[in-house]
Design a protein around this motif. Sequence first.
Motif, short mmCIF file in Angstrom:
data_model
loop_
_atom_site.label_atom_id
_atom_site.label_comp_id
_atom_site.label_asym_id
_atom_site.label_seq_id
_atom_site.Cartn_x
_atom_site.Cartn_y
_atom_site.Cartn_z
N CYS A 196 0.85 -1.20 0.00
CA CYS A 196 0.00 0.00 0.00
C CYS A 196 0.88 1.25 0.00
CB CYS A 196 -0.89 -0.03 1.22
SG CYS A 196 -1.75 1.52 1.53
N CYS A 199 0.25 2.83 3.86
CA CYS A 199 0.63 2.17 5.12
C CYS A 199 1.62 1.01 4.93
CB CYS A 199 -0.62 1.69 5.84
SG CYS A 199 -1.36 0.22 5.12
N CYS A 213 -6.21 -1.29 -0.56
CA CYS A 213 -5.54 -1.80 0.63
C CYS A 213 -6.56 -2.37 1.62
CB CYS A 213 -4.73 -0.69 1.29
SG CYS A 213 -3.99 -1.20 2.85
N GLU A 215 -5.88 -3.03 4.68
CA GLU A 215 -5.59 -2.52 6.03
C GLU A 215 -6.21 -1.14 6.24
OE1 GLU A 215 -3.98 -3.77 8.75
OE2 GLU A 215 -3.73 -5.68 7.69
N CYS A 216 -5.86 -0.20 5.35
CA CYS A 216 -6.28 1.19 5.60
C CYS A 216 -7.33 1.67 4.61
CB CYS A 216 -5.07 2.12 5.59
SG CYS A 216 -4.41 2.46 3.95
ZN ZN Z 1 -2.86 0.78 3.42
#
Ligand code: ZN
Length: 280
Positions: A196, A199, A213, A215-216
């Motif tokens: 990403c 992050c 992404c 995650e974020c």
């Molecule tokens: Zn991310």
Amino acid sequence: MKLTEEEHWYYLNQEKGFQGELQFDVLTEKIQRDCHILNDLQLESNKSSFQLDTSLIFQDTYSLFEVKNFEGEYVYDSEYFKTLGGKDLPNPLDQIKRSKLLLSQLLKSLGSKLTVEAYVIFINPQFTLYQTPPNLPFILPTQIDRFMQKLEQKPSRLNQAHKNLADKLISLHQVEPPKIQLPTYTFESVKKGMTCCKCDSFSVTISGWKLICGECGCDELVTSAVMRNVEEFKLLFPERKITTNIIHEWCGVVDSRKRISRILGKNLKIKGVHQWTYYE
Ligand SMILES: [Zn+2]
């Protein structure tokens, strides 16, 4: 790749040092007083090379700054800053004494009469140094504001000679890569796959034109993500040719080889033909 504990510690330190320099850059950019700001100069004097984090050229003085992002409690010692935990740090005083001497010699050889002042800036508000002698050129976190105000009061009528000196130093800057210890790595030994752009997570998936992404939630155009990874590849493996196959393997998450080939073809110069095609 997995770093050893020592490599990881070294990496975190480098990263922290860099963040500290950026924080000090924010402060110097705010200076209203006329001065020339030079960041990250790598110079040579008497066959010794030295590096200056930040230089400010004022009317009568050349102020150089070594920025340290140390964190935690230390006890001053002329040789080391000592911690209770035993992770001692070299006293940066030696470093700036050396830089000051070499810079003074260099300025003299360039015909400049500026007085060199050298300071260590401890930028991290979580830093404490016990038993610091008061007359050292150290600017502790609680002193930074007042110090910056003092800089604003320096006599500062710059002329062409100051400008010429700044230009000369920039021209003398040596662009050799900084001396950092890289862990040994090979293409085979490092983890493949895109990360990403916000992050650095490897949990990314492709949906249409976008890289998303997990995650974020940040998204990025696949084209720009691939080109970002090409830059990363070039930095890590400057000796290797950029081919569709290798970038396909490097990016991992992009299924289609054709898609990689199209992106490379659009953004880089095509060299060679057929199976020997590569990009620059
Ligand atoms: Zn991310």
